[in-house]
Scaffold this active site. Structure first.
Site, PDB file in Angstrom:
ATOM      1  N   CYS A 169       1.364   3.404  -3.447  1.00 44.06           N
ATOM      2  CA  CYS A 169       0.616   4.822  -3.377  1.00 44.06           C
ATOM      3  C   CYS A 169       0.155   5.743  -2.802  1.00 44.06           C
ATOM      4  CB  CYS A 169      -0.836   3.972  -4.066  1.00 44.06           C
ATOM      5  SG  CYS A 169      -0.360   3.486  -5.891  1.00 44.06           S
ATOM      6  N   HIS A 170       0.054   4.949  -1.284  1.00 43.32           N
ATOM      7  CA  HIS A 170      -1.054   5.838  -0.176  1.00 43.32           C
ATOM      8  C   HIS A 170       0.111   7.063   0.576  1.00 43.32           C
ATOM      9  CE1 HIS A 170      -4.635   4.371  -1.082  1.00 43.32           C
ATOM     10  NE2 HIS A 170      -4.248   3.582  -1.026  1.00 43.32           N
ATOM     11  N   CYS A 179       0.559  -1.463   0.570  1.00 42.85           N
ATOM     12  CA  CYS A 179       0.001  -0.346  -0.253  1.00 42.85           C
ATOM     13  C   CYS A 179       0.618   1.061   0.067  1.00 42.85           C
ATOM     14  CB  CYS A 179      -0.852  -0.163   1.274  1.00 42.85           C
ATOM     15  SG  CYS A 179      -1.519  -1.447   1.475  1.00 42.85           S
ATOM     16  N   HIS A 212       2.080   9.718 -18.546  1.00 44.03           N
ATOM     17  CA  HIS A 212       2.585   8.854 -18.097  1.00 44.03           C
ATOM     18  C   HIS A 212       3.938   8.196 -18.826  1.00 44.03           C
ATOM     19  CE1 HIS A 212       4.860   4.916 -16.325  1.00 44.03           C
ATOM     20  NE2 HIS A 212       4.308   5.603 -15.265  1.00 44.03           N
ATOM     21  N   HIS A 270       6.964  13.265 -11.550  1.00 43.37           N
ATOM     22  CA  HIS A 270       6.945  11.932 -11.558  1.00 43.37           C
ATOM     23  C   HIS A 270       7.894  11.495 -12.402  1.00 43.37           C
ATOM     24  CE1 HIS A 270       5.664   7.772 -11.310  1.00 43.37           C
ATOM     25  NE2 HIS A 270       5.627   7.264 -13.391  1.00 43.37           N
ATOM     26  N   MET A 312      -9.360   1.367  -6.832  1.00 45.52           N
ATOM     27  CA  MET A 312      -8.780   0.173  -5.409  1.00 45.52           C
ATOM     28  C   MET A 312      -8.964  -0.902  -5.920  1.00 45.52           C
ATOM     29  SD  MET A 312      -7.870   0.383  -2.327  1.00 45.52           S
ATOM     30  CE  MET A 312      -7.963  -1.082  -0.854  1.00 45.52           C
TER      31      MET A 312
END
Length: 576
Positions: free
Chosen positions: A83-84, A80, A402, A360, A121
């Site tokens: 991303c979080h 997790c 991206h 990014h 999710m």
């Protein structure tokens, strides 16, 4: 696995949260965890090491035993945090702080973890990744304050730093007959290895143990060394002259990382290496020949927009300037781009440029003066003038660009342009890059093409090619994710041709996602990874760039989950 069965009468709020939406999950609002499918989590996820952390007891949160806390901490960091965020402040994924999670409650969180959501999710339960006990533990864990993993300072780094072959004992010239410039460094994601494959014979030269899920391989300016960085922040330095090539130095620069680079400016070639960490939020300057750590710099600070202090601004990408003895460092959460001058490490000079969140990846334009990089949650491309050391432009683009390194082409109508694809939609965006000869098109979106759909990770071309290739690795339709689209640069109006790369590979069952076109040094072949499950057959597919016909399928039981491929010549020369 026993399926978790929720009591729906208690979960009315869940229905609103998981409302069905048509189209791709990539088309959600910026706060919606966009573009993150289970496939992408497999691509991006990293096993950050939790370390020895004690149970956090938070008022209002369900109780947990120390054993449950330990299990949940490990699962969170492995699945997790990418991303979080380690501190759950959110980035690609939503924030998961107790003020939010306690209000949702345990049952809501169980359903969300088990089934996922249209917003991206992952369905950790129904996919078989988490069992019922783990889902329950994670739902309770998320309602406590996040434990902070340990820092990682100079003493920690030096404990892991090893010079396996001293510089004086390394060969002065290649000890084999392979052309170093046409060797591919191929990430074998789930085995924690890199395969070195000869671009001429297509033979596997060596399989080397590295960090877990190597994010990038970066050859030094000379091509003598290849530096890899795993998502576990382990840096390995490979001597390409040895027979076979082998790791000659290694170091762990943190607990989670994505970026490594070496100096390219005249007079400093191969002298300095740099690696950027996700946790702790910092970058490290090292000796280019030994990886000896010299200086650690924190990236914690304030965001460019709200001027809010952020405790976890991760280093997302680093490139070496061709104009000055500098590294260009993207700091994800703050939206700042750092120009780190390495000419004097004892008096380090860092210039801060303000771009946009969340930074990014990116690449150079054809002149190698301008660095174009995605601020993917702001739907912008930031343009850095490496010569004048300033932000040249912030270009609005479509949802969630991206680029990887992007692609440079000479557009028949608009002149030199740089191209990015997107996770959030089917668009490929062309941005003019020639302010001298084509000033009216410079730093503007001049062309938008439709690809097969969203979920693209990489576009690719070559100065000697007439083709522009685009993958759709994370598209939910297997027919799309297992194929690639290719355009004729001189006739965009003709649309694209679809090539069935996974079908050509004939790997049998599995997701068989096709990812990252990469050219050989001559620019007449394009290599694709057919990325299957760890226990399934994967492959590398080589396509003739001129004819667009299958040329070779490389299969070997040692090619476990191949993803990124980096040709030594093209990568060290920034050819894309």
């Amino acid at each position: 696995m026993k399926e978790f069965k929720p009591n729906w009468s208690r979960l009315l709020p869940v229905a609103a949260a998981l409302t069905f939406s048509t189209g791709l999950a990539f088309a959600q609002e910026k706060t919606d965890h966009p573009g993150v499918t289970p496939g992408e989590m497999a691509y991006k996820g990293a096993p950050t090491e939790a370390g020895d952390m004690k149970r956090v007891i938070t008022p209002g949160a369900p109780d947990m035993t120390q054993a449950e806390f330990d299990m949940a901490t490990k699962l969170y960091f492995e699945r997790c945090a990418g991303c979080h965020g380690v501190l759950r402040k959110g980035a690609t994924g939503k924030p998961l702080t107790p003020d939010i999670t306690q209000e949702r409650g345990t049952d809501f969180l169980k359903v969300l973890i088990n089934y996922g959501s249209p917003a991206g999710m992952p369905n950790w339960g129904t996919s078989g990744d988490f069992n019922e006990e783990q889902i329950d533990i994670m739902a309770r864990f998320l309602q406590h304050d996040p434990p902070q993993p340990p820092e990682w300072g100079m003493a920690d780094m030096k404990e892991t730093w090893k010079v396996l072959v001293p510089e004086k004992d390394r060969p002065k010239k290649p000890q084999h007959d392979y052309k170093v410039d046409n060797i591919f460094a191929v990430t074998l994601r789930d085995s924690g290895e890199v395969a070195l494959i000869d671009g001429d014979s297509k033979d596997i030269i060596a399989i080397l143990k590295t960090g877990y899920a190597v994010h990038i391989s970066r050859p030094s300016h000379s091509g003598r060394y290849v530096y890899t960085i795993g998502r576990d922040a382990k840096v390995d330095m490979i001597d390409m002259y040895m027979s076979p090539p082998q790791v000659v130095a290694t170091i762990k620069i943190g607990l989670e990382a994505r970026s490594v680079e070496t100096s390219k400016f005249k007079g400093y070639e191969d002298k300095i290496a740099i690696a950027g960490a996700y946790w702790p939020p910092q970058y490290v300057l090292m000796d280019g020949a030994t990886l000896e750590p010299k200086k650690i710099v924190s990236t914690r600070g304030y965001t460019v927009d709200t001027q809010e202090y952020h405790p976890e601004p991760r280093v997302a990408a680093i490139v070496a300037s061709h104009e000055h003895p500098e590294f260009i460092v993207n700091v994800k959460e703050t939206g700042k781009i750092l120009l780190v001058n390495y000419s004097d490490l004892e008096a380090l000079n860092v210039t801060t440029l303000e771009a946009a969140r969340f930074l990014h990846d990116g690449g150079w334009d054809a002149s190698k003066r301008y660095f174009l990089t995605a601020a993917n949650q702001s739907d912008k491309i930031a343009v850095v003038d490496a010569k004048d050391r300033e932000i040249e432009a912030l270009v609005d683009v479509t949802k969630i660009p991206h680029p990887g390194r992007g692609a440079n082409i000479n557009d028949p109508e608009y002149g030199p342009v740089w191209v990015t694809s997107a996770l959030g939609n089917e668009n490929m965006t062309f941005i003019g890059t020639d302010p001298k000869k084509h000033p009216k098109h410079a730093w503007k979106v001049v062309r938008t093409l439709k690809a097969q759909g969203g979920g693209s990770l990489f576009v690719k071309t070559h100065p000697k090619s007439k083709n522009l290739w685009v993958d759709n690795t994370l598209h939910p339709d297997a027919n799309v994710s297992q194929s690639v689209a290719v355009y004729d640069i001189n006739n965009f109006d003709a649309g694209y041709e679809v090539l069935p790369i996974a079908e050509w590979a004939d790997v049998g069952e599995g997701p068989a996602r096709v990812v990252q076109p990469e050219y050989n040094a001559a620019g007449d072949e394009v290599w694709f990874s057919v990325w299957n499950g760890q226990e399934q057959v994967s492959a590398i597919v080589v396509v003739d760039d001129k004819t667009r016909k299958l040329k070779k399928v490389i299969k070997d039981k040692r090619l476990i989950t191949p993803t990124g491929k980096f040709n030594v010549y093209n990568t060290r020369k920034d050819v894309y």
